[in-house]
Design a protein around this motif. Structure first.
Motif, PDB file in Angstrom:
ATOM      1  N   GLN A 105       0.794  -1.205  -0.049  1.00  0.00           N
ATOM      2  CA  GLN A 105       0.139   0.095   0.023  1.00  0.00           C
ATOM      3  C   GLN A 105       0.810   1.358  -0.005  1.00  0.00           C
ATOM      4  N   TYR A 148       1.592   1.628  -3.665  1.00  0.00           N
ATOM      5  CA  TYR A 148       0.536   2.250  -4.357  1.00  0.00           C
ATOM      6  C   TYR A 148       0.149   3.753  -4.140  1.00  0.00           C
ATOM      7  N   SER A 161       0.419   6.784  -6.854  1.00  0.00           N
ATOM      8  CA  SER A 161      -0.669   7.442  -6.917  1.00  0.00           C
ATOM      9  C   SER A 161      -0.365   8.935  -7.033  1.00  0.00           C
ATOM     10  N   PHE A 165      -0.315  -7.468  -6.049  1.00  0.00           N
ATOM     11  CA  PHE A 165      -0.148  -6.531  -7.208  1.00  0.00           C
ATOM     12  C   PHE A 165      -0.714  -7.180  -8.533  1.00  0.00           C
ATOM     13  N   ASN A 193       3.426  -3.781 -12.669  1.00  0.00           N
ATOM     14  CA  ASN A 193       1.877  -3.721 -12.223  1.00  0.00           C
ATOM     15  C   ASN A 193       1.179  -2.516 -13.015  1.00  0.00           C
ATOM     16  N   SER A 194       1.977  -1.680 -13.258  1.00  0.00           N
ATOM     17  CA  SER A 194       1.429  -0.331 -13.987  1.00  0.00           C
ATOM     18  C   SER A 194       2.746   0.309 -14.542  1.00  0.00           C
ATOM     19  N   ILE A 212       4.968   1.205 -11.333  1.00  0.00           N
ATOM     20  CA  ILE A 212       5.199   0.089 -10.334  1.00  0.00           C
ATOM     21  C   ILE A 212       5.929  -1.082 -10.807  1.00  0.00           C
ATOM     22  N   SER A 263      -8.968  -5.601  -1.663  1.00  0.00           N
ATOM     23  CA  SER A 263      -7.929  -4.937  -2.648  1.00  0.00           C
ATOM     24  C   SER A 263      -6.436  -5.803  -2.459  1.00  0.00           C
ATOM     25  N   SER A 294      -5.116  -1.766  -6.432  1.00  0.00           N
ATOM     26  CA  SER A 294      -4.692  -0.476  -5.566  1.00  0.00           C
ATOM     27  C   SER A 294      -6.149  -0.193  -4.622  1.00  0.00           C
ATOM     28  N   ASN A 345      -7.377   3.358  -5.751  1.00  0.00           N
ATOM     29  CA  ASN A 345      -8.343   3.298  -6.898  1.00  0.00           C
ATOM     30  C   ASN A 345      -9.579   2.815  -6.471  1.00  0.00           C
TER      31      ASN A 345
END
Length: 322
Positions: A69, A72, A76, A97, A116-117, A120, A268, A274, A277
């Motif tokens: 977290q 994340y 963010s 993730f 993951n994105s 990340i 989550s 995340s 999100n």
């Protein structure tokens, strides 16, 4: 009669004629190889601005949840974040993730982390296993070897933060990370729950950090309360000795924040998405944001103090020369 090594001052240690018959040849070459590896590791992390260890004295306190977290939360805010999972026997970071079925890819730059994105990146031993349920039954040297590969061979590119999720306790993995990354580590976050049995183990973790010369950023008290889906808050793990807050006062540590148990947060983690999100506003979201901001401030304060000390040392050296 004292023995004088003819190659001790040479850069090409090990290739001198006297080295071939020296009884300390293997020791000397081992030290040389270790120095070369540490140099490689240092080069790997040149573009990583901050490294944070996440530690816990015992298992089940939500250490990996906090690590995930925090990643994340920073992502963010458009920071580039890496997560290195060195919990060799219990890697849970890929699950959090949504990367359970991914595998490590090797490029000409080294091992590539799994994304993951866009901002990340994750690395874990779970990406090396043929099946998620496979057990890793390794002794210390093999664990140490894999962690060395992770820090030496993984190409992270540029990162604002690298979060290292460690196993519970103080074991080979902790010693390896502390020795390989040395001064690059900004500090450690200690995760605990309010019960005395958890706080006792965290106190041991504090001792480890002091002996390993790892700065302690602060303490997160997880599961400090429980928030029901109806919104009612209740204390499940009632602190008998004052909880993390009292412990921080006694040990002169920073309490980074208290995170409540939240059903949405648990879901989550299970779904590998995340929390930020999925939930717009809640006490858990506010607590995580506050913890993130406090960590960022503590790291910046440490950086400023370090720069001030360097400046003072330089002024002293200039004065001595004068």
């Amino acid at each position: 009669m004292a023995f004088s090594c003819p190659a001790v001052s040479e850069k090409n240690v090990g290739n001198h004629d006297a080295c071939k018959t020296c009884p300390n040849y293997k020791v000397c070459m081992g030290a040389r190889q270790e120095a070369a590896e540490l140099k490689q590791i240092k080069e790997r992390f040149e573009n990583v601005k901050h490294i944070i260890l996440v530690l816990s004295g015992k298992g089940g306190v939500g250490k990996s949840t906090i690590a995930a977290q925090l990643a994340y939360s920073l992502a963010s805010q458009d920071f580039k974040v890496g997560v290195l999972d060195v919990d060799i026997t219990g890697p849970s970071i890929p699950k959090m993730f949504g990367l359970e079925d991914e595998r490590i890819h090797e490029t000409f730059l080294g091992w590539s982390p799994v994304f993951n994105s866009d901002n990340i990146a994750v690395m874990s031993i779970a990406f090396l296993l043929s099946h998620p349920e496979n057990a890793v039954i390794w002794r210390g040297p093999k664990k140490n070897g894999l962690i060395k590969q992770f820090v030496r061979d993984v190409y992270w590119d540029e990162l604002d933060y690298l979060i290292v999720d460690t196993p519970p306790g103080t074991s080979d993995e902790h010693l390896s990370i502390a020795s390989f990354l040395e001064e690059k580590i900004d500090g450690a976050i200690l995760v605990t729950t309010p019960q005395e049995v958890s706080l006792l183990d965290v106190r041991r973790e504090v001792t480890f950090c002091k002996k390993a010369n790892v700065n302690i950023i602060g303490v997160v008290e997880n599961m400090s309360s429980f928030i029901c889906s109806c919104g009612h808050e209740s204390v499940i793990f009632k602190p008998t000795t004052g909880g993390a807050e009292k412990m921080c006062q006694e040990m002169n540590l920073k309490l980074l924040g208290k995170l409540p148990l939240d059903i949405s947060l648990r879901e989550s983690c299970d779904l590998g998405i995340s929390f930020f999100n999925e939930v717009n506003e809640s006490k858990a979201i506010r607590a995580l944001r506050e913890i993130t901001e406090t960590i960022k401030k503590e790291i910046e304060n440490k950086k400023e103090k370090k720069e001030d000390k360097k400046e003072e040392k330089k002024e002293e050296e200039d004065f001595d020369e004068f």
